[in-house]
Design an enzyme around this catalytic site. Structure first.
Site, PDB file in Angstrom:
ATOM      1  N   CYS B  41      43.040  77.931 -17.065  1.00  0.00           N
ATOM      2  CA  CYS B  41      42.768  76.677 -16.338  1.00  0.00           C
ATOM      3  C   CYS B  41      42.647  76.930 -14.839  1.00  0.00           C
ATOM      4  O   CYS B  41      42.056  76.148 -14.117  1.00  0.00           O
ATOM      5  CB  CYS B  41      43.880  75.668 -16.515  1.00  0.00           C
ATOM      6  SG  CYS B  41      44.360  75.397 -18.197  1.00  0.00           S
ATOM      7  N   ASP B  43      45.380  77.131 -12.927  1.00  0.00           N
ATOM      8  CA  ASP B  43      46.659  76.715 -12.346  1.00  0.00           C
ATOM      9  C   ASP B  43      47.762  76.876 -13.387  1.00  0.00           C
ATOM     10  O   ASP B  43      47.601  76.472 -14.530  1.00  0.00           O
ATOM     11  CB  ASP B  43      46.620  75.246 -11.917  1.00  0.00           C
ATOM     12  CG  ASP B  43      45.718  75.033 -10.711  1.00  0.00           C
ATOM     13  OD1 ASP B  43      46.036  75.577  -9.653  1.00  0.00           O
ATOM     14  OD2 ASP B  43      44.699  74.348 -10.867  1.00  0.00           O
ATOM     15  N   CYS B  68      45.563  77.354  -6.581  1.00  0.00           N
ATOM     16  CA  CYS B  68      44.949  77.215  -5.263  1.00  0.00           C
ATOM     17  C   CYS B  68      45.956  76.629  -4.270  1.00  0.00           C
ATOM     18  O   CYS B  68      47.092  76.307  -4.629  1.00  0.00           O
ATOM     19  CB  CYS B  68      43.697  76.361  -5.340  1.00  0.00           C
ATOM     20  SG  CYS B  68      44.026  74.711  -5.934  1.00  0.00           S
ATOM     21  N   CYS B 112      43.837  68.502 -11.282  1.00  0.00           N
ATOM     22  CA  CYS B 112      43.993  69.892 -11.694  1.00  0.00           C
ATOM     23  C   CYS B 112      45.175  70.556 -11.024  1.00  0.00           C
ATOM     24  O   CYS B 112      45.856  71.362 -11.622  1.00  0.00           O
ATOM     25  CB  CYS B 112      42.716  70.675 -11.441  1.00  0.00           C
ATOM     26  SG  CYS B 112      42.164  70.675  -9.756  1.00  0.00           S
TER      27      CYS B 112
END
Lengths: 397, 198
Positions: B41, B43, B68, B112
């Site tokens: 994914c 993350d 991120c 996300c």
């Protein structure tokens, strides 16, 4: 709050995104804003003067490509060149009531992939040709597709924008022609480093732009072999053989011509210099555990190093490098507009367990003619620190 | 000065993250843990909780995150938000509260990268399981559609209400692997229920 110290350094390793304009190019361009500003379509003296300058720019580029000047049209950039090549050819087939397959490699720039997809609205069948683990197009798969007999058009980029992989363009041309398909290549990334002779490449169409070759942004060119018939995709005053209407971006055209002349005259020397720097960078970065070079070792642009640092997410590393004054790009989903990981990196790792892991953790370093040895040393040091830090807080490490 | 990609608060927490768990802790040094997300994914985070069992209060939350800048910053700020809170209060922290505390995030980043609140609620459930108080376990409201990212039907309905009108848009906003057929079918059904199917 602890003050976040940002480095004043500015090491630009994003030359595949765009390059600075060469001062000599800028100098050539200046007078076309202030003195030679007339419209080349005007028939008065000032207009005629600009028209003749436009002609000599076209001649220079024809000299580089080894083609006739009337086989070149100027566009607003690589994206438009690709659109005109693909859609323009599709429209000319439509006019003759022909349909068929429009194909490109699975790692093309969006300007090609999205346009190929868009041909489906006009009854064509888009197909995508797979690449191997190094990003080289699978010639067997291409031949298999071509032998179906209904492939009208193929586009494969000369060199990839993300991983720098160089394709066997002359071989692909031959295969396409054997099966009667028109072959186009996007040479935007290749132009500062590779031979652009359309005769030896054997291509039917070739896209170029200014912004990757130390020329201005917003200018491009498309080589169209005489025997290839295109139809316009935008309409207006009929400039550029009716394929790109609108007053010519004269200063841009002058800049593009000058930039390509400089790039082609110096490409052997700059390729040699940048290859040395690139290999130093790659060697040093691959000393970090669990890192992988994306793309081919040898068939690779002299300025491109694309590396996955497993356990580290690309945007985070990019921002750590940014803080230290090193500017790069990433194939991570988090930094893309679409939130999709890089299609190119996913494609070359499709046989690995987790292609996404390579894409999310990839960083592209692209060297330029201003990059120095000490820039590379500083970058290596900075990347090592950044990877260490992010891995220390990573749940995937 | 050039604007940064995210808010000042995100920048502060990304570059100087708080309460990081540098080394994996020994099993007896925390009361509960949970992991959410995956490398696929983009993350993935794990949280560890030190809980005062008498008062059911979080003494400390530590964490590790792969992701991120906004994913790292959101876990970091969450670890500060929960300190000293009772488990009941901590459970009431949702993604929107984290986003507010961070001074905002780009819309496409919210679903996300803000997963920390879900990891926290999972850890709290794990704690109650461990101390044999299963009656206190609370499931995410709604029906679970994806067990790796803990996506519920309520969350998807919320996105549809906010304007997501296709499976592609939903997948993008939820940032889920496109390969998951089962989830895709569920999304199609939910879109249909909301009258958004074509």
């Amino acid at each position: 709050m602890r003050k976040i110290k940002e480095s004043k350094k500015s090491i630009y390793l994003d030359n595949a995104s765009t390059t600075p304009v060469d001062p000599l190019v800028l100098e050539e361009m200046n007078s076309f804003y202030s003195i030679h500003y007339a419209n080349p379509s005007s028939i008065h003296r000032m207009g005629r003067n600009v028209k003749s300058q436009l002609k000599s720019a076209r001649n220079s580029i024809a000299g580089i490509l080894d083609c006739s000047p009337d086989e070149i049209i100027f566009t607003s950039g690589g994206t438009e060149s690709n659109n005109i090549a693909i859609m323009g050819y599709a429209f000319s087939l439509l006019k003759n009531n022909r349909a068929g397959v429009f194909a490109c490699s699975e790692i093309e720039h969006p300007a090609v992939i999205e346009t190929i997809k868009a041909t489906s609205s006009f009854g064509f069948a888009p197909r995508f040709i797979p690449v191997d683990k190094d990003g080289i197009i699978d010639l067997k798969e291409l031949e298999k597709l071509l032998s179906l007999g209904n492939v009208e058009f193929v586009s494969v980029m000369y060199a990839n924008n993300e991983i720098g992989t160089i394709q066997p363009i002359a071989d692909i041309s031959k295969l396409c022609h054997k099966h009667g398909a028109v072959f186009h290549t996007d040479a935007c990334q290749a132009s500062p480093y590779l031979d652009l002779n359309v005769m030896s490449l054997g291509v039917d169409m070739l896209s170029l732009n200014g912004s990757k070759a130390y020329g201005p942004k917003g200018i491009g060119a498309l080589y169209i072999k005489k025997i290839v018939e295109l139809r316009p995709i935008t309409f207006g005053g009929g400039q550029e053989k009716g394929l790109r209407s609108g007053t010519e971006n004269v200063s841009g055209i002058i800049g593009l011509s000058k930039a390509l002349c400089i790039a082609q005259a110096t490409r052997v020397v700059s390729s040699k210099r940048e290859t040395i720097l690139r290999d130093k960078l790659i060697k040093a970065l691959l000393e970090i555990p669990s890192t992988f070079l994306n793309g081919d070792n040898n068939k690779r642009l002299p300025n491109n190093a694309n590396i996955s640092f497993l356990g580290v997410e690309g945007e985070s590393l990019l921002l750590e490098l940014d803080k230290a004054g090193v500017m790069v790009s990433t194939g991570s989903a988090c930094s893309s507009k679409s939130l999709e990981p890089s299609r190119t990196i996913m494609a070359i790792h499709k046989h690995d367990d987790e292609p996404e892991a390579f894409a999310h953790s990839s960083i592209r370093f692209t060297i330029g003619k201003h990059t120095t040895e000490s820039d590379i040393a500083y970058t290596v040091d900075t990347v090592k620190k950044g990877v260490d830090k992010l891995r220390s807080i990573s749940s995937a490490w | 000065m050039v604007n940064w990609l995210y808010s000042k608060k995100v920048k502060e927490h990304f570059f100087n993250p708080k309460n990081i768990q540098l080394k994996l802790p020994p099993d007896d040094s925390f009361e509960a843990t949970a992991t959410i997300g995956s490398v696929i994914c983009g993350d993935m985070m794990q949280v560890w909780l030190n809980i005062d069992s008498k008062t059911e209060t979080i003494k400390k939350m530590t964490w590790k995150t792969f992701g991120c800048a906004s994913a790292i910053a959101s876990t970091s700020i969450l670890s500060q938000m929960v300190e000293g809170k009772t488990l009941q209060k901590a459970r009431e922290i949702y993604a929107k509260d984290i986003v507010t505390a961070l001074g905002g995030l780009p819309q496409n980043k919210i679903h996300c990268s803000v997963l920390g609140d879900k990891a926290l609620r999972m850890a709290i459930n794990n704690y109650y399981r461990r101390v044999d108080q299963v009656d206190k376990i609370q499931h995410e409201s709604g029906r679970l559609l994806d067990s790796i990212l803990m996506i519920t039907d309520e969350e998807v309905k919320d996105l549809i209400r906010q304007g997501a009108d296709s499976v592609d848009k939903l997948l993008k906003q939820l940032k889920v692997g496109v390969g998951d057929k089962k989830l895709k079918n569920e999304l199609v059904k939910l879109l249909k229920d909301a009258g958004k199917s074509k």
